[in-house]
Scaffold this active site. Structure first.
Site, PDB file in Angstrom:
ATOM      1  CG  ASN A 106      -2.286  -0.532   0.914  1.00 58.41           C
ATOM      2  OD1 ASN A 106      -2.672  -0.653  -0.244  1.00 58.41           O
ATOM      3  ND2 ASN A 106      -3.030  -0.878   1.944  1.00 58.41           N
TER       4      ASN A 106
ATOM      5  CG  PHE B  49      -7.310   1.983  11.769  1.00 55.00           C
ATOM      6  CD1 PHE B  49      -7.460   0.606  11.832  1.00 55.00           C
ATOM      7  CD2 PHE B  49      -7.941   2.768  12.715  1.00 55.00           C
ATOM      8  CE1 PHE B  49      -8.245   0.022  12.821  1.00 55.00           C
ATOM      9  CE2 PHE B  49      -8.722   2.195  13.711  1.00 55.00           C
ATOM     10  CZ  PHE B  49      -8.878   0.826  13.766  1.00 55.00           C
ATOM     11  CD  GLU B  50      -3.342  -0.647   5.579  1.00 50.35           C
ATOM     12  OE1 GLU B  50      -3.405  -1.681   6.237  1.00 50.35           O
ATOM     13  OE2 GLU B  50      -2.950  -0.607   4.417  1.00 50.35           O
ATOM     14  CB  THR B  51      -7.400   4.077   6.299  1.00 41.03           C
ATOM     15  OG1 THR B  51      -7.714   3.744   7.660  1.00 41.03           O
ATOM     16  CG2 THR B  51      -7.683   2.875   5.424  1.00 41.03           C
TER      17      THR B  51
END
Lengths: 325, 253, 325, 253
Positions: A106, B49-51
């Site tokens: 990602n 969170f990676e978001t």
């Protein structure tokens, strides 16, 4: 303020900017803010041979692959959270050799969009050293050679030329920039001119948008430019980066749109069931995608009750208490 | 047994989280563990969170790291670029504990979440790295969730998605990675740790009612099991936290 | 929410984190949101031999240099807008050989902070190819060798390893990361825990903050953490990146703080006059910096009338109609 | 003469800005020109500051690019990283016209805003690049403001801060820079352009009441002046715009 009005329908926006073979990226993440209205319109217009750039753009990517629109994908994560830990049509397409694919992380994909947005040929990271993401390339040399828009190398590992201290990284991974022909986002608010305001997490939307030659933005609400300018700190993209604005309520459905509505567990569970088999997946497409003329009709098909159930409440921004089993 | 094995796993991991740590979570059980830790051992830990969501108020359990539930009442709603930079950052990254899962693990804690079989034409395709490779590359330490079934604990991965200790000892340093690596592997039967020097996995503990053989027969490589001790079952308080505070709808359990 | 309260006075924050010889960067840009209360406190505590990293942090940088706190500076722009197209004490220090200095562009410095924030050893750009910014290095090889925390190279030009098309850049400039010991920001709002909200332009503050080992934040207003979390999209820094929070109304004075107050043209004009001569500059320091015990006293010295004149109005965020000649 | 030379300069530059262009501005006269252009020739041009402000509503003239006045009613308040990325970006960068100033210019439009004399121990130190080097490297074209006095138009710069055409012809390409470069130099006496092939500066026009010698005696290099034409004075309308809409306080004038 006299800029041309960029508003058009989704059919027009897709028809005008997305061509067969086009290099495309879509916004959102797994089950949130995927530009689903655009995805379904691409499928309906049967635009194929797309080259997709994805980080974790779950549901939208899976449906584009399932419908046969995708020739190649560069991807970090093919999953849709608990509804599909591995995206179902993506999995099937890879296992059956139907698409070209290449894996990144990602952050790799984020950096690649960032590089495209910044106008540099690459960005560095220390992620992935020692892994097969670096060793194994998905695209064949022939595929790369034929696709003149791809870099010749998936990525490169170089010595850190500034290393001085022992704890300075000895090596870095360089990730090549991505500049899609088109990026499509779905957002909460935009103006006729194209100024964009996203609420909640922005994922990699801003980087994806800025990396692209053309940008299509669909929005839940079309607001006056002046409204957005009263609090410009909340805006993410200036009008001059936007080519088309599509007013599209529920444009992310069945994925969520923070502050507006939740994902639809019923739709996503049903999708999982139907996507598991080629025949039932075709039935799904026939009913939910080809069987409707546009996204408004899809919303009517699922019905107002369902849309009411997923309506977001304040202050949470999601449908508190929604049955999500 | 008045608890599920997934509950056991969440509690075992939660107990390992230190107060003040920044806890990188994925979906599912890792989120449950991170949520539970705030009530058990680490009230000042920060869920991350990676978001791009930092310290979310999780009133309901998110079903993905992009679930709108992670965006509520955060300290900050950023994006992927921010989140990964925070982990790669030399000052903040070392304060992060990452919780990861995978389809395969090898004796040095390297993970495969990409394919079983040949990469180009796999027997079985999984989601791929997502942020896992990044987290495993950057952060101070990781905790790994695995299912304890045949074919998961293998001598050689079909695809090395996320770095553990690579080929052991100072393998990370030689590859150019930072210190870090997996500290703990938590399965539905047991807990594994890594030898300080060789960085090879050993059996550190087993759950109540689990026979040693049930564990060993699923592990395809030589495993030291002489240091294994019984792991206490979840306490009533821990279960109450899981069931009432973290996942009252039972979405993960 | 049980994190230790990070609030302290400016004297404590500066005393605790800023040591002689320390590598420092300050936020703001020319005449806006410079952390002036911190700058004056550093001068009062007579902390010297600082190594400063600056893009265009005008007024604060000039006063630190003028007061003799700075040994070396890496800088893109030494100016304060119309009040000092070239910062006066900076100019004098360079012309008289009193400080070590090295020139970059604003984007170069921004990328260097970004690299430090991202944890990578460098970031690339195509800015500066063919210029003396690349050819002429400010620090001598001996200085670099002795300062083990500096990279051995000012910057490097490499061939673009991904070049495939004719219009791909053939070369890129790699800018080495900066990781200051301390960054100091002045912002509109922060909580006791350290969550930060900046209004208006953020300049390079966020990158500077994240690149640093320690972060001191002074704020106009100390608000409840919950207040900031009601609209988390507007926050820029999470609490865990902040070491000290200082409630410091008018903490950017005499530079502006968007939404709170304007720059003070009278102060800046007077500064320009006094800074032009070594003796009168010493008088300036004696009266406005050493002559007061803290920033509150400076504000009393300039007086409530002046502060009233520069008070920002809504919706503009500056003092509309202020006499700025 | 019922206008100042600074007004003349602002008007001359404003006339060159095309509708729809993104106009990168510095402080002072460049801001005045950009503001005037929106009222004269380019209503849909967008004023853009390196500090990250886009399309500010400039009710009062800013005295620096970080002035709070640039932050009001913008399309976006970003930061330096965003602003420079927009210029370096291959799609948006080519739509930007940059307005720059400098202490010295050479025959190929390269600029010095750093030092007069030796770099290490200069006779005279200036502000340095700021964003000028970046803008000159990235954008589609630039307009340059200079004072027409002795020592400013030199054969060789003491320090090359911002790239013009470097050593002329395809110098930019050879150095690895993008196309672009200065299109126009506007001074308080005259206007200069660059030969299409050689990229060498020539005199393109002179202001009302200015004798050719006044110009030539300030230029230290060989200058083609055969193509020079008279430049019309600001019109009444143009002056009105400058004085009433752009800078009613006369802060720049």
């Amino acid at each position: 303020m006299s800029d041309p009005d960029k508003c058009m329908t989704m059919a027009e926006a897709v028809g005008r900017f997305i061509k067969p073979g086009c290099h495309l990226s879509i916004g959102g993440f797994t089950l949130n803010r995927n530009p689903m209205a655009a995805v379904y319109e691409i499928i309906r217009q049967r635009i194929d041979n797309l080259h997709l750039y994805a980080h974790s753009n779950g549901q939208g990517v899976d449906e584009l692959i399932g419908a046969g629109c995708v020739r190649a994908i560069e991807i970090a994560y093919g999953g849709t959270g608990r509804f599909a830990p591995t995206c179902i049509r993506f999995r099937r397409a890879v296992e059956s050799g139907q698409i070209h694919f290449e894996d990144y992380s990602n952050y790799h994909m984020t950096l690649r969009f960032m590089a495209g947005a910044m106008g540099v040929p690459f960005l560095p990271t220390v992620s992935g050293l020692g892994t097969d993401i670096i060793r194994k390339w998905g695209f064949s040399p022939e595929f790369r050679e034929a696709e003149s828009r791809l870099p010749r190398e998936k990525l490169l590992v170089i010595d850190n030329p500034f290393r001085r201290q022992d704890d300075d990284p000895p090596k870095v991974v360089l990730l090549p920039a991505i500049n899609p022909d088109v990026t499509i986002l779905h957002v909460q608010k935009a103006s006729h001119r194209g100024t964009v305001r996203i609420s909640g997490l922005t994922f990699a939307d801003v980087e994806q948008a800025r990396a692209a030659r053309h940008l299509i933005v669909s929005c839940e609400e079309l607001v006056e430019e002046d409204d957005l300018r009263r609090e410009p700190d909340g805006n993410q993209l200036p009008f001059f980066q936007v080519d088309a604005v599509v007013l599209q309520p529920y444009g992310a459905y069945p994925t969520a749109c923070y502050g507006c509505y939740d994902y639809d567990p019923e739709y996503l569970n049903r999708y999982r069931q139907l996507a598991g088999d080629d025949d039932t997946f075709q039935d799904y497409l026939d009913e939910y995608v080809y069987g409707v003329e546009n996204h408004e009709q899809l919303c009517r098909l699922v019905g107002p009750d369902r849309l009411r159930q997923i309506k977001a409440v304040k202050p949470q921004g999601y449908a508190a208490g929604l049955d999500r089993r | 047994m008045d608890y599920t094995l997934r509950e056991m796993m969440a509690v075992v991991a939660a107990r390992e989280i230190r107060d003040g740590e920044i806890v990188f979570c994925g979906t599912g059980i890792s989120m449950l563990a991170a949520m539970a830790a705030k009530h058990i051992s680490a009230p000042r830990s920060v869920i991350f969170f990676e978001t791009g969501a930092i310290d979310s108020r999780l009133e309901e359990i998110p079903l993905a790291v992009a679930d709108s539930r992670v965006m509520y009442h955060t300290a900050l709603n950023g994006g992927l670029a921010d989140a990964f930079a925070t982990m790669q950052n030399r000052f903040t990254g070392s304060r992060v504990v990452g919780i990861l899962g995978a389809a395969q693990i090898d004796p040095y804690g390297n993970l495969n979440s990409t394919v079983i079989g040949d990469y180009d034409r796999p027997q079985r395709r999984f989601s791929g790295s997502g942020g896992a490779c990044d987290v495993a590359s950057f952060v101070g330490r990781t905790i790994i969730f695995m299912r304890q079934v045949k074919g998961r604990f293998v001598e050689k991965l079909d695809y090395l998605t996320s770095p553990g200790y690579l080929d052991g000892r100072d393998g990370r340093r030689r590859a150019g990675l930072r210190p870090g690596g997996p500290e703990l592997v938590v399965t539905d039967k047991a807990v594994f740790r890594f030898d300080e020097k060789t960085k090879r996995m050993y059996l550190a503990g087993y759950y109540p009612g689990i026979a040693m053989d049930e564990i060993l027969e699923t592990v395809d490589f030589d495993l030291d099991y002489n240091q294994a001790v019984p792991i206490p079952a979840p306490t009533g308080k821990e279960l109450l936290i899981l069931r009432e505070k973290c996942d009252p709808q039972g979405l993960i359990r």
